[in-house]
Scaffold this active site. Structure first.
Site, PDB file in Angstrom:
ATOM      1  N   TYR A 236       0.844  -1.197   0.000  1.00 50.36           N
ATOM      2  CA  TYR A 236       0.000   0.000   0.000  1.00 50.36           C
ATOM      3  C   TYR A 236       0.877   1.244   0.000  1.00 50.36           C
ATOM      4  O   TYR A 236       1.968   1.243   0.568  1.00 50.36           O
ATOM      5  CB  TYR A 236      -0.893   0.048   1.244  1.00 50.36           C
ATOM      6  CG  TYR A 236      -1.845  -1.110   1.373  1.00 50.36           C
ATOM      7  CD1 TYR A 236      -2.867  -1.304   0.450  1.00 50.36           C
ATOM      8  CD2 TYR A 236      -1.737  -2.014   2.418  1.00 50.36           C
ATOM      9  CE1 TYR A 236      -3.751  -2.367   0.571  1.00 50.36           C
ATOM     10  CE2 TYR A 236      -2.618  -3.076   2.552  1.00 50.36           C
ATOM     11  CZ  TYR A 236      -3.612  -3.244   1.613  1.00 50.36           C
ATOM     12  OH  TYR A 236      -4.488  -4.295   1.741  1.00 50.36           O
TER      13      TYR A 236
ATOM     14  N   LYS B 230     -14.129 -10.109  -2.876  1.00 47.47           N
ATOM     15  CA  LYS B 230     -14.139  -9.733  -1.460  1.00 47.47           C
ATOM     16  C   LYS B 230     -14.858  -8.406  -1.274  1.00 47.47           C
ATOM     17  O   LYS B 230     -15.061  -7.660  -2.229  1.00 47.47           O
ATOM     18  CB  LYS B 230     -12.723  -9.685  -0.888  1.00 47.47           C
ATOM     19  CG  LYS B 230     -11.752  -8.841  -1.691  1.00 47.47           C
ATOM     20  CD  LYS B 230     -10.367  -8.807  -1.083  1.00 47.47           C
ATOM     21  CE  LYS B 230      -9.529  -9.945  -1.569  1.00 47.47           C
ATOM     22  NZ  LYS B 230      -8.164  -9.919  -1.061  1.00 47.47           N
TER      23      LYS B 230
END
Length: 146
Positions: free
Chosen positions: A38, A122
């Protein structure tokens, strides 16, 4: 300079009652990818950490990393381990300000949650980011994400 088409919001998929500090995120990603995937991480107290330089490709959204910035907030699971939007007011405020800031540098980038990408099954980040940040979206010229 990388061309950024997407700002993708994620959750850490950790329980809201168990701390997952930035050091744990970095260690987890270091073991998994050899680097932090990230670009930004927001802890429950609203603290924003830049965990990867924006000009480096991340590892947060398969097939979309090349042209995206990945932001992750701590949480996403309730006390029972169920997928839930667990963002604190501080996280919501920090996420809003971070995205607004990124839009200065990447005005044409679309804002999406990980779950909004084609083929993703998801529910991460457990809310619909494109709707929450609709006022920050560029005008859509077509239905293609990139």
């Amino acid at each position: 300079m990388r061309k950024i088409h997407l700002i993708i919001v994620h959750c850490s998929a950790t329980r809201c009652n168990k701390p997952f500090p930035v050091t744990s995120l970095i260690a987890c990603h270091q073991e998994r990818f050899g680097f932090t995937g990230y670009h930004y991480y927001i802890t429950r107290d609203g603290q924003v950490y830049q965990t990867r330089h924006e000009q480096l490709v991340g590892a947060h959204a398969k097939h979309y990393n090349e042209h995206s910035i990945g932001i992750c907030y701590e949480g996403g699971l309730n006390e029972k381990g169920e997928e839930t939007d667990t963002r604190t007011p501080e996280q919501k405020t920090s996420l809003w300000h971070l995205i607004r800031s990124l839009k200065v540098d990447y005005p044409d980038a679309y804002i999406l949650g990980h779950c909004e990408l084609p083929g993703v099954t998801k529910s991460c980040p457990c809310f619909i980011a494109s709707e929450e940040y609709a006022t920050l979206q560029p005008p859509r010229q077509n239905d293609l994400l990139i």
